[in-house]
Write a protein that holds these residues in place. Structure first.
Motif, PDB file in Angstrom:
ATOM      1  N   PRO A  30       0.811  -1.227   0.000  1.00  0.00           N
ATOM      2  CA  PRO A  30       0.000   0.000   0.000  1.00  0.00           C
ATOM      3  C   PRO A  30       0.842   1.274   0.000  1.00  0.00           C
ATOM      4  N   ARG A  31       1.822   1.309  -0.885  1.00  0.00           N
ATOM      5  CA  ARG A  31       2.687   2.488  -0.958  1.00  0.00           C
ATOM      6  C   ARG A  31       3.344   2.543  -2.326  1.00  0.00           C
ATOM      7  N   GLY A  32       3.772   3.735  -2.695  1.00  0.00           N
ATOM      8  CA  GLY A  32       4.486   3.891  -3.952  1.00  0.00           C
ATOM      9  C   GLY A  32       5.977   3.696  -3.746  1.00  0.00           C
ATOM     10  N   PHE A  33       6.629   3.101  -4.733  1.00  0.00           N
ATOM     11  CA  PHE A  33       8.071   2.864  -4.683  1.00  0.00           C
ATOM     12  C   PHE A  33       8.734   3.629  -5.823  1.00  0.00           C
ATOM     13  N   LEU A  34       9.654   4.511  -5.482  1.00  0.00           N
ATOM     14  CA  LEU A  34      10.345   5.317  -6.476  1.00  0.00           C
ATOM     15  C   LEU A  34      11.046   4.441  -7.511  1.00  0.00           C
ATOM     16  N   TRP A  35      11.780   3.458  -7.070  1.00  0.00           N
ATOM     17  CA  TRP A  35      12.551   2.602  -7.970  1.00  0.00           C
ATOM     18  C   TRP A  35      11.617   1.880  -8.943  1.00  0.00           C
ATOM     19  N   ASP A  36      10.564   1.286  -8.412  1.00  0.00           N
ATOM     20  CA  ASP A  36       9.625   0.546  -9.254  1.00  0.00           C
ATOM     21  C   ASP A  36       8.959   1.447 -10.283  1.00  0.00           C
ATOM     22  N   ASP A  37       8.532   2.621  -9.851  1.00  0.00           N
ATOM     23  CA  ASP A  37       7.842   3.508 -10.789  1.00  0.00           C
ATOM     24  C   ASP A  37       8.751   3.980 -11.911  1.00  0.00           C
ATOM     25  N   GLY A  38      10.042   4.073 -11.653  1.00  0.00           N
ATOM     26  CA  GLY A  38      10.971   4.400 -12.731  1.00  0.00           C
ATOM     27  C   GLY A  38      10.948   3.344 -13.824  1.00  0.00           C
ATOM     28  N   TRP A  59       6.458  12.164  -8.611  1.00  0.00           N
ATOM     29  CA  TRP A  59       7.649  11.798  -7.841  1.00  0.00           C
ATOM     30  C   TRP A  59       8.619  12.975  -7.745  1.00  0.00           C
ATOM     31  N   LEU A  60       8.849  13.661  -8.842  1.00  0.00           N
ATOM     32  CA  LEU A  60       9.765  14.801  -8.817  1.00  0.00           C
ATOM     33  C   LEU A  60       9.231  15.906  -7.909  1.00  0.00           C
ATOM     34  N   GLY A  61       7.915  16.006  -7.792  1.00  0.00           N
ATOM     35  CA  GLY A  61       7.312  16.989  -6.901  1.00  0.00           C
ATOM     36  C   GLY A  61       7.558  16.697  -5.427  1.00  0.00           C
ATOM     37  N   LEU A  62       7.979  15.476  -5.119  1.00  0.00           N
ATOM     38  CA  LEU A  62       8.277  15.102  -3.738  1.00  0.00           C
ATOM     39  C   LEU A  62       9.735  15.384  -3.361  1.00  0.00           C
ATOM     40  N   MET A  63      10.515  15.890  -4.325  1.00  0.00           N
ATOM     41  CA  MET A  63      11.929  16.136  -4.081  1.00  0.00           C
ATOM     42  C   MET A  63      12.124  17.220  -3.026  1.00  0.00           C
ATOM     43  N   ILE A  69      14.740  12.362  -2.740  1.00  0.00           N
ATOM     44  CA  ILE A  69      13.344  11.927  -2.860  1.00  0.00           C
ATOM     45  C   ILE A  69      13.196  10.680  -2.007  1.00  0.00           C
ATOM     46  N   PRO A  70      12.290  10.686  -1.028  1.00  0.00           N
ATOM     47  CA  PRO A  70      12.079   9.470  -0.245  1.00  0.00           C
ATOM     48  C   PRO A  70      11.728   8.298  -1.170  1.00  0.00           C
ATOM     49  N   ARG A  71      12.296   7.150  -0.909  1.00  0.00           N
ATOM     50  CA  ARG A  71      12.161   6.026  -1.837  1.00  0.00           C
ATOM     51  C   ARG A  71      10.824   5.310  -1.758  1.00  0.00           C
ATOM     52  N   GLU A  72      10.109   5.480  -0.676  1.00  0.00           N
ATOM     53  CA  GLU A  72       8.771   4.912  -0.555  1.00  0.00           C
ATOM     54  C   GLU A  72       7.841   6.007  -0.073  1.00  0.00           C
ATOM     55  N   HIS A  94      19.444   5.350   2.753  1.00  0.00           N
ATOM     56  CA  HIS A  94      18.822   4.264   2.005  1.00  0.00           C
ATOM     57  C   HIS A  94      18.288   4.850   0.710  1.00  0.00           C
ATOM     58  N   ALA A  95      18.883   4.484  -0.364  1.00  0.00           N
ATOM     59  CA  ALA A  95      18.499   5.071  -1.646  1.00  0.00           C
ATOM     60  C   ALA A  95      18.284   3.971  -2.673  1.00  0.00           C
ATOM     61  N   ASN A  96      17.749   4.350  -3.769  1.00  0.00           N
ATOM     62  CA  ASN A  96      17.555   3.456  -4.902  1.00  0.00           C
ATOM     63  C   ASN A  96      18.220   4.066  -6.118  1.00  0.00           C
ATOM     64  N   PRO A  97      18.502   3.253  -7.115  1.00  0.00           N
ATOM     65  CA  PRO A  97      19.029   3.835  -8.355  1.00  0.00           C
ATOM     66  C   PRO A  97      18.047   4.862  -8.912  1.00  0.00           C
ATOM     67  N   PRO A  98      18.540   5.882  -9.558  1.00  0.00           N
ATOM     68  CA  PRO A  98      17.659   6.943 -10.069  1.00  0.00           C
ATOM     69  C   PRO A  98      16.925   6.505 -11.335  1.00  0.00           C
ATOM     70  N   THR A  99      15.963   5.594 -11.194  1.00  0.00           N
ATOM     71  CA  THR A  99      15.298   5.015 -12.357  1.00  0.00           C
ATOM     72  C   THR A  99      14.397   5.990 -13.095  1.00  0.00           C
ATOM     73  N   LEU A 100      13.984   7.089 -12.467  1.00  0.00           N
ATOM     74  CA  LEU A 100      13.191   8.078 -13.209  1.00  0.00           C
ATOM     75  C   LEU A 100      14.001   8.655 -14.365  1.00  0.00           C
ATOM     76  N   VAL A 101      15.323   8.581 -14.261  1.00  0.00           N
ATOM     77  CA  VAL A 101      16.180   9.051 -15.344  1.00  0.00           C
ATOM     78  C   VAL A 101      15.921   8.218 -16.608  1.00  0.00           C
ATOM     79  N   LEU A 102      15.521   6.966 -16.454  1.00  0.00           N
ATOM     80  CA  LEU A 102      15.218   6.136 -17.621  1.00  0.00           C
ATOM     81  C   LEU A 102      14.090   6.757 -18.444  1.00  0.00           C
ATOM     82  N   ARG A 103      13.062   7.257 -17.765  1.00  0.00           N
ATOM     83  CA  ARG A 103      11.947   7.907 -18.458  1.00  0.00           C
ATOM     84  C   ARG A 103      12.425   9.190 -19.138  1.00  0.00           C
ATOM     85  N   LEU A 104      13.212   9.965 -18.437  1.00  0.00           N
ATOM     86  CA  LEU A 104      13.717  11.202 -19.018  1.00  0.00           C
ATOM     87  C   LEU A 104      14.593  10.919 -20.238  1.00  0.00           C
ATOM     88  N   GLN A 105      15.418   9.879 -20.157  1.00  0.00           N
ATOM     89  CA  GLN A 105      16.261   9.516 -21.293  1.00  0.00           C
ATOM     90  C   GLN A 105      15.405   9.077 -22.482  1.00  0.00           C
TER      91      GLN A 105
END
Length: 118
Positions: A30-38, A59-63, A69-72, A94-105
């Protein structure tokens, strides 16, 4: 001094904020995951680009001011009740790879000049 280590700051609560996320099993997670959403945005973007962009924008608005950016995102008392207590605090170390960069790329790759700007 060189070689010294100072402990990280304690976890802190952040303000509640809206989040548009892709969670494949909301009852179990019941939560969003930054890494997964990327990663999810790569698939969603093939189906509906503006929808994937909206998810990334949430997600970027949570920065925070320092770029973290909190990962969860555990939003609301009902969601918090279903999350194990050890996962409720968000720690900056505790961080995750910056997977949102994949969308930007992916967006840059689709520009006529390949995102090169010339």
């Amino acid at each position: 001094p060189p070689g010294s280590f100072s402990p990280p700051p304690p976890p802190q609560e952040t303000e509640a904020a809206p989040l548009f996320a892709v969670v494949p099993s909301r009852p179990f997670f019941p939560r969003g995951f930054l890494w997964d959403d990327g990663f999810h945005s790569l698939v969603v973007g093939e189906w509906d680009g503006p929808l994937a962009d909206d998810i990334a924008a949430h997600w970027l608005g949570l920065m925070h001011e320092d770029g973290w950016i909190p990962r969860e995102q555990i939003l609301g008392a009902e969601a918090a009740a279903r999350v194990p207590a050890e996962f409720l605090p968000q720690r900056r170390l505790h961080a995750n790879p910056p997977t949102l960069v994949l969308r930007l790329q992916r967006l840059l790759d689709r520009l006529p000049d390949g995102g090169g700007g010339e």
